[in-house]
Design an enzyme around this catalytic site. Structure first.
Site, mmCIF file in Angstrom:
data_model
loop_
_atom_site.group_PDB
_atom_site.id
_atom_site.type_symbol
_atom_site.label_atom_id
_atom_site.label_comp_id
_atom_site.label_asym_id
_atom_site.label_seq_id
_atom_site.Cartn_x
_atom_site.Cartn_y
_atom_site.Cartn_z
ATOM 1 N N ILE A 139 16.507 73.492 7.288
ATOM 2 C CA ILE A 139 15.492 72.850 8.206
ATOM 3 C C ILE A 139 14.247 72.722 7.556
ATOM 4 O O ILE A 139 13.565 71.738 7.351
ATOM 5 C CB ILE A 139 15.813 73.017 9.697
ATOM 6 C CG1 ILE A 139 17.223 72.698 10.174
ATOM 7 C CG2 ILE A 139 14.831 71.990 10.550
ATOM 8 C CD1 ILE A 139 17.727 71.095 9.958
ATOM 9 N N CYS A 289 20.297 69.473 16.815
ATOM 10 C CA CYS A 289 20.406 68.041 16.128
ATOM 11 C C CYS A 289 21.665 67.421 16.872
ATOM 12 O O CYS A 289 21.556 66.075 17.108
ATOM 13 C CB CYS A 289 21.351 68.500 14.611
ATOM 14 S SG CYS A 289 22.625 69.586 14.853
ATOM 15 N N THR A 319 27.635 75.377 9.053
ATOM 16 C CA THR A 319 26.300 75.750 8.907
ATOM 17 C C THR A 319 26.354 77.046 8.328
ATOM 18 O O THR A 319 27.103 77.904 8.024
ATOM 19 C CB THR A 319 25.603 75.711 10.226
ATOM 20 O OG1 THR A 319 26.178 76.864 11.211
ATOM 21 C CG2 THR A 319 25.689 74.205 10.751
ATOM 22 N N ARG A 334 34.001 82.241 14.251
ATOM 23 C CA ARG A 334 33.001 81.643 13.099
ATOM 24 C C ARG A 334 32.753 82.740 11.970
ATOM 25 O O ARG A 334 32.200 82.579 11.127
ATOM 26 C CB ARG A 334 31.661 81.713 13.571
ATOM 27 C CG ARG A 334 31.206 80.517 14.504
ATOM 28 C CD ARG A 334 29.814 80.187 14.755
ATOM 29 N NE ARG A 334 29.546 79.240 16.081
ATOM 30 C CZ ARG A 334 28.352 78.673 16.281
ATOM 31 N NH1 ARG A 334 27.387 78.882 15.548
ATOM 32 N NH2 ARG A 334 28.266 77.794 16.987
#
Length: 481
Positions: A139, A289, A319, A334
């Protein structure tokens, strides 16, 4: 002459007109701080082909392409006016002029439509506002690109520094390289040079100091000539007021977080609740987001139909916090390989809705699945409405919202039947309604909302920063309410 010859000749004529538009658009931007738009899409620094493609977007309004032959007279009329800082939409001018029955000339109509930005009504050009990026990840680098892009007029926001932890030999060279080339978003539009001796990156003439620090308390920004800056924390390391207050060092006036804020930190979705920011608020969050993707269409649906309850399922690109291959992770799922699996995980977007839309009484639940694509996600918003509606009614309503409402910078609308996720890489909207996938059955509506979870979100962050900086200029003609 054949039909093909006619088409090619027409293309060459439009190409020539678009080419002549570029210096006019550039001069308005550089000398008067005027951003020329076409249905909310900026034409500043765009190529000939990009200008022509943007005009084709108008097919979504009346089923016909808006030609540069129609918009060029309005652009020429603008150059003759005493304009102040503003955003002016050629598409809206052309559309409104076509519906106007008073017989005004283009010049007369244009002068009337943008009167708020001319003469005694115009606002003064403001001094540039210093911006600091704390962190330089996905970002951070996209926000940097946007800030550099928007610095063309010399006013507005000015990226002065980037704060990172030291990374060893040639650290600044490697970071500049990541800014210069991106596997998803392509090449940086411009030139980048590095001065290792002064720890400076120069991007399109913008001198950006790279400051090395392990903690916010180690930096005095005034030592670098930075004053009253807005610091954008895109590390996500601190999310509450106490932690983010560490950034309020000499030279920093406000802190903006690019992650959901905790506790009493305001979560802001531009277009929905940015006008609730108190002038003296020093710390705020741009939420996530996904929150930015679902809140604008959720507000639009609640305004028109009322929403009793809803569920959002996000199919989200993987991500940086996931593992490339199976490895230890503090989260159970994850830790499994991101590019090889679909991974069920949680999303805080549903609970964040209450902060951005406190007047919404509906209960919104949510869950998420991470999938093996590097960018662009889709939110499936399943709503129970307060009244029944038809698919055609909701379709036309959302289409109109995307074109003429105050949410037109946040909500886009696409009718292409073959659209897929990669088509939305680089979208500047918070979300894009997929018209073909829309489902409505009585009081139940299911919206499919694409969003570039990197670039679209970064655009929302910059809009919030522009607003709190006082450099968010008004748009003309005035948006329909």
């Amino acid at each position: 002459m054949t039909v093909n010859d006619d088409s090619f000749t027409n293309w060459k004529i439009r190409e020539e007109i678009a080419e002549s538009m570029i210096p006019l658009i550039g001069k308005l931007h550089r000398e008067r701080d005027v951003t020329v738009l076409l249905h909310s899409r900026s034409l500043v620094n765009k190529s000939v082909v990009s200008i022509l493609k943007t005009h084709r977007f108008a097919r979504q309004i009346a089923g016909a392409e808006l030609s540069v032959t129609e918009t060029m007279p309005f652009l020429e009329a603008l150059t003759a006016l005493d304009l102040g800082p503003s955003q002016i939409d050629l598409g809206m001018l052309a559309t409104l002029y076509a519906a106007d029955e008073r017989g005004l000339s283009v010049a007369e109509f244009t002068a009337e439509a943008v009167a708020g930005a001319t003469g005694a009504n115009k606002i003064e050009r403001r001094e540039s506002r210093d911006v600091v990026l704390y962190g330089f990840g996905r970002i951070g680098r996209l926000v940097a690109r946007l800030l550099i892009e928007k610095a063309g007029s010399g006013n507005g926001l000015r990226l002065r520094a980037i704060v990172v932890r030291g990374g060893g030999a040639q650290d600044i060279v490697k970071r500049a390289s990541l800014l210069r080339r991106d596997s998803i978003h392509g090449q940086f539009q411009g030139t980048i040079t590095v001065d290792e001796d002064t720890s400076t990156i120069v991007a399109n003439g913008n001198e950006i100091k790279v400051i090395y620090a392990d903690d916010p308390s180690h930096v005095d920004y005034t030592e670098y000539g930075i004053r009253d800056a807005i610091l954008i924390d895109n590390t996500g390391k601190w999310r509450d007021r106490e932690g983010l207050s560490k950034h309020l060092r000499p030279g920093i006036e406000k802190v903006v977080l690019t992650a959901p804020g905790k506790g009493d930190v305001p979560n802001i979705v531009h277009g929905v609740n940015h006008d609730t920011i108190k002038p003296d608020e020093q710390i705020l969050s741009c939420a996530s987001c996904t929150t930015n993707a679902i809140v604008p269409p959720l507000k639009a649906m609640d305004d028109e139909y009322g929403v009793l309850r809803g569920h959002v399922e996000t199919v989200h690109s993987f991500t940086n916090d996931q593992n490339l291959l199976d490895n230890y992770h503090k989260s159970e799922r994850r830790g499994r390989s991101a590019p090889l699996n679909m991974v069920i995980t949680e999303t805080g977007a549903a609970s964040a809705v209450a902060k951005a839309l406190p007047d919404l009484k509906a209960k919104i639940s949510g869950s998420s699945i991470r999938v093996p694509v590097p960018d662009v996600s889709i939110a499936i918003l399943n709503l129970q409405l307060a009244r029944e509606a038809t698919r055609e009614e909701v379709h036309d309503y959302l289409r109109e919202v995307s074109l003429t409402s105050p949410l037109k910078r946040q909500i886009d609308f696409i009718t292409a039947p073959d659209a897929v996720s990669s088509d939305f890489i680089g979208s500047r909207h918070a979300s894009i309604v997929d018209a073909g996938a829309l489902k409505v059955d009585g009081d139940n509506a299911i919206l499919y909302l694409w969003y570039d979870n990197e670039f679209g979100y970064s655009c929302q962050v910059v809009r919030v920063v522009q607003h709190v900086s006082g450099v968010e200029y008004p748009t003309y003609p005035a948006t329909a309410v």
